[in-house]
Design a protein around this motif. Sequence first.
Motif, short mmCIF file in Angstrom:
data_model
loop_
_atom_site.label_atom_id
_atom_site.label_comp_id
_atom_site.label_asym_id
_atom_site.label_seq_id
_atom_site.Cartn_x
_atom_site.Cartn_y
_atom_site.Cartn_z
N LEU A 155 -65.42 47.42 -25.02
CA LEU A 155 -64.02 47.48 -24.59
C LEU A 155 -63.88 48.21 -23.26
O LEU A 155 -63.21 47.73 -22.35
CB LEU A 155 -63.19 48.17 -25.67
N LEU A 156 -64.53 49.36 -23.13
CA LEU A 156 -64.40 50.14 -21.91
C LEU A 156 -65.00 49.44 -20.71
O LEU A 156 -64.48 49.53 -19.60
CB LEU A 156 -65.03 51.52 -22.09
N SER A 157 -66.10 48.74 -20.92
CA SER A 157 -66.73 48.06 -19.79
C SER A 157 -65.87 46.92 -19.25
O SER A 157 -66.01 46.53 -18.09
CB SER A 157 -68.11 47.54 -20.17
N GLU A 158 -64.99 46.40 -20.06
CA GLU A 158 -64.11 45.31 -19.63
C GLU A 158 -62.73 45.79 -19.23
O GLU A 158 -61.99 45.07 -18.57
CB GLU A 158 -63.98 44.28 -20.75
N MET A 159 -62.35 46.98 -19.61
CA MET A 159 -60.98 47.43 -19.43
C MET A 159 -60.70 47.99 -18.04
O MET A 159 -59.60 47.81 -17.52
CB MET A 159 -60.67 48.49 -20.49
N ILE A 219 -62.90 47.21 -11.40
CA ILE A 219 -64.23 47.40 -10.81
C ILE A 219 -64.28 48.63 -9.92
O ILE A 219 -65.26 49.36 -9.92
CB ILE A 219 -64.66 46.13 -10.05
N ARG A 220 -63.23 48.91 -9.18
CA ARG A 220 -63.25 50.02 -8.22
C ARG A 220 -63.39 51.39 -8.88
O ARG A 220 -63.84 52.34 -8.25
CB ARG A 220 -62.03 49.97 -7.30
N VAL A 221 -62.99 51.53 -10.16
CA VAL A 221 -63.10 52.82 -10.85
C VAL A 221 -64.00 52.75 -12.09
O VAL A 221 -64.12 53.73 -12.81
CB VAL A 221 -61.71 53.35 -11.26
N ARG A 222 -64.63 51.62 -12.32
CA ARG A 222 -65.38 51.41 -13.55
C ARG A 222 -66.49 52.43 -13.74
O ARG A 222 -66.70 52.96 -14.83
CB ARG A 222 -65.94 50.00 -13.61
N ILE A 255 -66.78 59.13 -17.69
CA ILE A 255 -65.87 60.01 -18.44
C ILE A 255 -65.77 59.55 -19.89
O ILE A 255 -65.82 60.37 -20.82
CB ILE A 255 -64.49 60.05 -17.77
N ALA A 256 -65.65 58.25 -20.10
CA ALA A 256 -65.55 57.72 -21.46
C ALA A 256 -66.82 57.98 -22.24
O ALA A 256 -66.77 58.36 -23.42
CB ALA A 256 -65.24 56.22 -21.41
N GLY A 257 -67.97 57.79 -21.62
CA GLY A 257 -69.24 58.05 -22.29
C GLY A 257 -69.40 59.51 -22.66
O GLY A 257 -69.83 59.85 -23.76
#
Length: 98
Positions: free
Chosen positions: A18-22, A25-28, A34-36
């Motif tokens: 979910l996070l990788s798609e949400m 691209i500029r802030v991924r 941070i999510a990890g």
Amino acid sequence: MCYVFCCAISVCAVVWVLLSEMYPIRVRGVAMSIAGFSLWTGTYLVGQLTPWMLANLTPAGTFFLFAAMCVPYMLLIWKAVPEMSGRTLEEIEQYWTR
């Protein structure tokens, strides 16, 4: 160990996808970092607090506390996360930047 196994094959896997798609691209990269960190911190805290909880809340109390903590998570996913299967990353990014 059972918690780590169940988490790894369910919620944690979903969170990474979910996070990788949400995120756009500029802030991924920063957002995934941070999510990890947050995910691993939460997993660490559960692992450290579980023995104390088992001793003080009993196994049933520990289970019910963890189950109650999952309810808001399930409601949030059900209400706030749209279905993105079959879409390209560019389409998903366009959806989130609207």
